[in-house]
Design a protein around this motif. Sequence first.
Motif, PDB file in Angstrom:
ATOM      1  N   LEU A  38     -21.343   6.873  13.864  1.00  0.00           N
ATOM      2  CA  LEU A  38     -22.322   8.047  13.803  1.00  0.00           C
ATOM      3  C   LEU A  38     -22.490   8.769  14.941  1.00  0.00           C
ATOM      4  CD1 LEU A  38     -25.095   5.889  11.827  1.00  0.00           C
ATOM      5  CD2 LEU A  38     -23.061   7.344  10.791  1.00  0.00           C
ATOM      6  N   ILE A  39     -22.268  10.063  14.893  1.00  0.00           N
ATOM      7  CA  ILE A  39     -22.480  10.755  16.157  1.00  0.00           C
ATOM      8  C   ILE A  39     -23.364  11.903  15.633  1.00  0.00           C
ATOM      9  CG2 ILE A  39     -20.106  10.370  16.977  1.00  0.00           C
ATOM     10  CD1 ILE A  39     -19.285  13.275  16.027  1.00  0.00           C
ATOM     11  N   GLY A  40     -23.794  12.476  16.742  1.00  0.00           N
ATOM     12  CA  GLY A  40     -25.211  13.892  16.623  1.00  0.00           C
ATOM     13  C   GLY A  40     -25.970  13.816  17.423  1.00  0.00           C
ATOM     14  N   MET A  41     -26.749  14.652  17.600  1.00  0.00           N
ATOM     15  CA  MET A  41     -27.669  14.956  18.795  1.00  0.00           C
ATOM     16  C   MET A  41     -28.715  13.957  18.796  1.00  0.00           C
ATOM     17  SD  MET A  41     -27.686  18.029  20.296  1.00  0.00           S
ATOM     18  CE  MET A  41     -29.269  18.152  20.670  1.00  0.00           C
ATOM     19  N   PRO A  42     -29.392  13.788  20.059  1.00  0.00           N
ATOM     20  CA  PRO A  42     -30.286  12.656  20.139  1.00  0.00           C
ATOM     21  C   PRO A  42     -31.352  13.259  19.095  1.00  0.00           C
ATOM     22  CG  PRO A  42     -29.689  13.313  22.319  1.00  0.00           C
ATOM     23  CD  PRO A  42     -28.818  14.313  21.324  1.00  0.00           C
ATOM     24  N   GLY A  43     -31.770  12.370  18.582  1.00  0.00           N
ATOM     25  CA  GLY A  43     -32.891  12.390  17.561  1.00  0.00           C
ATOM     26  C   GLY A  43     -32.441  12.929  16.102  1.00  0.00           C
ATOM     27  N   SER A  44     -31.076  12.760  15.787  1.00  0.00           N
ATOM     28  CA  SER A  44     -30.630  13.159  14.724  1.00  0.00           C
ATOM     29  C   SER A  44     -30.673  12.103  13.650  1.00  0.00           C
ATOM     30  CB  SER A  44     -29.177  13.643  14.597  1.00  0.00           C
ATOM     31  OG  SER A  44     -28.304  12.492  15.067  1.00  0.00           O
ATOM     32  N   GLY A  45     -31.038  11.086  13.944  1.00  0.00           N
ATOM     33  CA  GLY A  45     -31.374   9.902  13.076  1.00  0.00           C
ATOM     34  C   GLY A  45     -30.175   8.826  12.938  1.00  0.00           C
ATOM     35  N   LYS A  46     -29.233   9.037  14.071  1.00  0.00           N
ATOM     36  CA  LYS A  46     -28.137   8.000  13.889  1.00  0.00           C
ATOM     37  C   LYS A  46     -28.602   6.469  13.837  1.00  0.00           C
ATOM     38  CE  LYS A  46     -26.464   9.512  17.882  1.00  0.00           C
ATOM     39  NZ  LYS A  46     -27.723  10.446  18.377  1.00  0.00           N
ATOM     40  N   VAL A  79     -36.914  18.380  17.451  1.00  0.00           N
ATOM     41  CA  VAL A  79     -37.746  18.566  18.685  1.00  0.00           C
ATOM     42  C   VAL A  79     -39.253  18.276  18.262  1.00  0.00           C
ATOM     43  CG1 VAL A  79     -36.431  20.475  20.155  1.00  0.00           C
ATOM     44  CG2 VAL A  79     -38.301  20.855  18.464  1.00  0.00           C
ATOM     45  N   SER A  80     -39.619  18.449  16.970  1.00  0.00           N
ATOM     46  CA  SER A  80     -40.768  17.966  16.418  1.00  0.00           C
ATOM     47  C   SER A  80     -40.888  16.386  16.103  1.00  0.00           C
ATOM     48  CB  SER A  80     -40.995  18.458  15.088  1.00  0.00           C
ATOM     49  OG  SER A  80     -40.382  18.050  14.126  1.00  0.00           O
ATOM     50  N   ASP A  81     -39.863  15.737  16.435  1.00  0.00           N
ATOM     51  CA  ASP A  81     -39.828  14.254  15.994  1.00  0.00           C
ATOM     52  C   ASP A  81     -39.637  13.456  17.261  1.00  0.00           C
ATOM     53  OD1 ASP A  81     -40.240  14.289  13.492  1.00  0.00           O
ATOM     54  OD2 ASP A  81     -38.186  13.500  13.085  1.00  0.00           O
ATOM     55  N   LEU A 119     -32.851  15.377  27.853  1.00  0.00           N
ATOM     56  CA  LEU A 119     -33.774  15.784  27.462  1.00  0.00           C
ATOM     57  C   LEU A 119     -35.234  16.058  28.099  1.00  0.00           C
ATOM     58  CD1 LEU A 119     -33.374  15.014  23.590  1.00  0.00           C
ATOM     59  CD2 LEU A 119     -32.068  16.655  25.166  1.00  0.00           C
ATOM     60  N   LYS A 120     -35.311  15.253  29.326  1.00  0.00           N
ATOM     61  CA  LYS A 120     -36.369  15.457  29.901  1.00  0.00           C
ATOM     62  C   LYS A 120     -36.893  16.580  30.457  1.00  0.00           C
ATOM     63  CE  LYS A 120     -34.488  14.266  34.423  1.00  0.00           C
ATOM     64  NZ  LYS A 120     -33.279  14.680  34.136  1.00  0.00           N
ATOM     65  N   ASP A 121     -36.072  17.651  30.498  1.00  0.00           N
ATOM     66  CA  ASP A 121     -36.285  18.980  30.930  1.00  0.00           C
ATOM     67  C   ASP A 121     -36.868  20.015  29.721  1.00  0.00           C
ATOM     68  OD1 ASP A 121     -35.261  18.356  33.365  1.00  0.00           O
ATOM     69  OD2 ASP A 121     -33.316  18.737  32.935  1.00  0.00           O
ATOM     70  N   GLY A 122     -37.210  19.469  28.940  1.00  0.00           N
ATOM     71  CA  GLY A 122     -37.952  20.080  27.721  1.00  0.00           C
ATOM     72  C   GLY A 122     -37.187  20.833  26.406  1.00  0.00           C
ATOM     73  N   ILE A 123     -37.856  21.443  25.710  1.00  0.00           N
ATOM     74  CA  ILE A 123     -37.226  21.831  24.392  1.00  0.00           C
ATOM     75  C   ILE A 123     -36.125  22.945  24.467  1.00  0.00           C
ATOM     76  CG2 ILE A 123     -37.834  23.369  22.255  1.00  0.00           C
ATOM     77  CD1 ILE A 123     -40.858  22.068  22.455  1.00  0.00           C
ATOM     78  N   LYS A 124     -36.236  23.645  25.446  1.00  0.00           N
ATOM     79  CA  LYS A 124     -35.074  24.432  25.718  1.00  0.00           C
ATOM     80  C   LYS A 124     -33.708  23.682  25.943  1.00  0.00           C
ATOM     81  CE  LYS A 124     -33.263  28.688  28.306  1.00  0.00           C
ATOM     82  NZ  LYS A 124     -31.898  28.070  27.869  1.00  0.00           N
ATOM     83  N   LYS A 125     -33.673  22.708  26.660  1.00  0.00           N
ATOM     84  CA  LYS A 125     -32.552  21.505  26.987  1.00  0.00           C
ATOM     85  C   LYS A 125     -32.084  21.362  25.458  1.00  0.00           C
ATOM     86  CE  LYS A 125     -29.789  19.482  29.586  1.00  0.00           C
ATOM     87  NZ  LYS A 125     -28.605  20.155  30.169  1.00  0.00           N
ATOM     88  N   VAL A 126     -32.920  20.833  24.401  1.00  0.00           N
ATOM     89  CA  VAL A 126     -32.388  20.394  23.123  1.00  0.00           C
ATOM     90  C   VAL A 126     -31.685  21.476  22.599  1.00  0.00           C
ATOM     91  CG1 VAL A 126     -32.954  19.569  20.830  1.00  0.00           C
ATOM     92  CG2 VAL A 126     -34.433  18.970  23.093  1.00  0.00           C
ATOM     93  N   TYR A 127     -32.198  22.758  22.487  1.00  0.00           N
ATOM     94  CA  TYR A 127     -31.299  24.038  21.959  1.00  0.00           C
ATOM     95  C   TYR A 127     -30.054  24.150  22.782  1.00  0.00           C
ATOM     96  CZ  TYR A 127     -35.230  25.003  18.713  1.00  0.00           C
ATOM     97  OH  TYR A 127     -36.176  24.952  17.857  1.00  0.00           O
ATOM     98  N   ASP A 128     -30.096  24.019  24.008  1.00  0.00           N
ATOM     99  CA  ASP A 128     -29.012  24.444  24.787  1.00  0.00           C
ATOM    100  C   ASP A 128     -27.908  23.198  24.445  1.00  0.00           C
ATOM    101  OD1 ASP A 128     -29.939  26.508  26.076  1.00  0.00           O
ATOM    102  OD2 ASP A 128     -30.645  25.388  28.013  1.00  0.00           O
TER     103      ASP A 128
END
Length: 172
Positions: free
Chosen positions: A6-14, A107-109, A118-127
């Motif tokens: 399973l691959i995907g973003m951190p927080g994707s549910g892997k 980001v809501s979860d 991701l410690k640098d905040g929400i914008k980092k998640v989008y980036d």
Amino acid sequence: MKNIVLIGMPGSGKSTVGLMLSQKLCMKFIDMDEHVEKMEHKTIKELFAISEECFRDAETRCAEELSKMDNCIISAGGGIIKRKENIDFLKQSSTIVFINRCVEDIVSDIDMSTRPLLKDGIKKVYDLYDERIKLYKSYCDIEILNDGYIQEAVNKIISSAEKHDKGKKGIC
């Protein structure tokens, strides 16, 4: 039986999906980050404190080791796709499943303070999403959208994996 990675973003549910999938399919569950920590005798945070490259090197060694296993559900770290060699190792014995989840839900979860990148905040998640989405899509054998109940994602993976084994690339 082939592994399912399973691959995907951190927080994707892997990890959550992977654990449920392993129970349903009676396969061993491996969290790749935990496996890296055991192999290296250091936490992910400690490896990142040395450098991101130090962590990525450990992750590559782990991908090579896990590629020799079978009958496992493997939850890979979000950045596994940063090195093609990781995917090449894993594809030797695995079907690669991209769990895609919209960034707003991520980001809501998640608690971003526990994730080194991701410690640098929400914008980092989008980036990160913008940086990685093409790689996730190009490296996967199956893509599922995790936009509902966890059990739905598990069922999508099982259904798509059966189709994939018959030679069809799947998107659910």
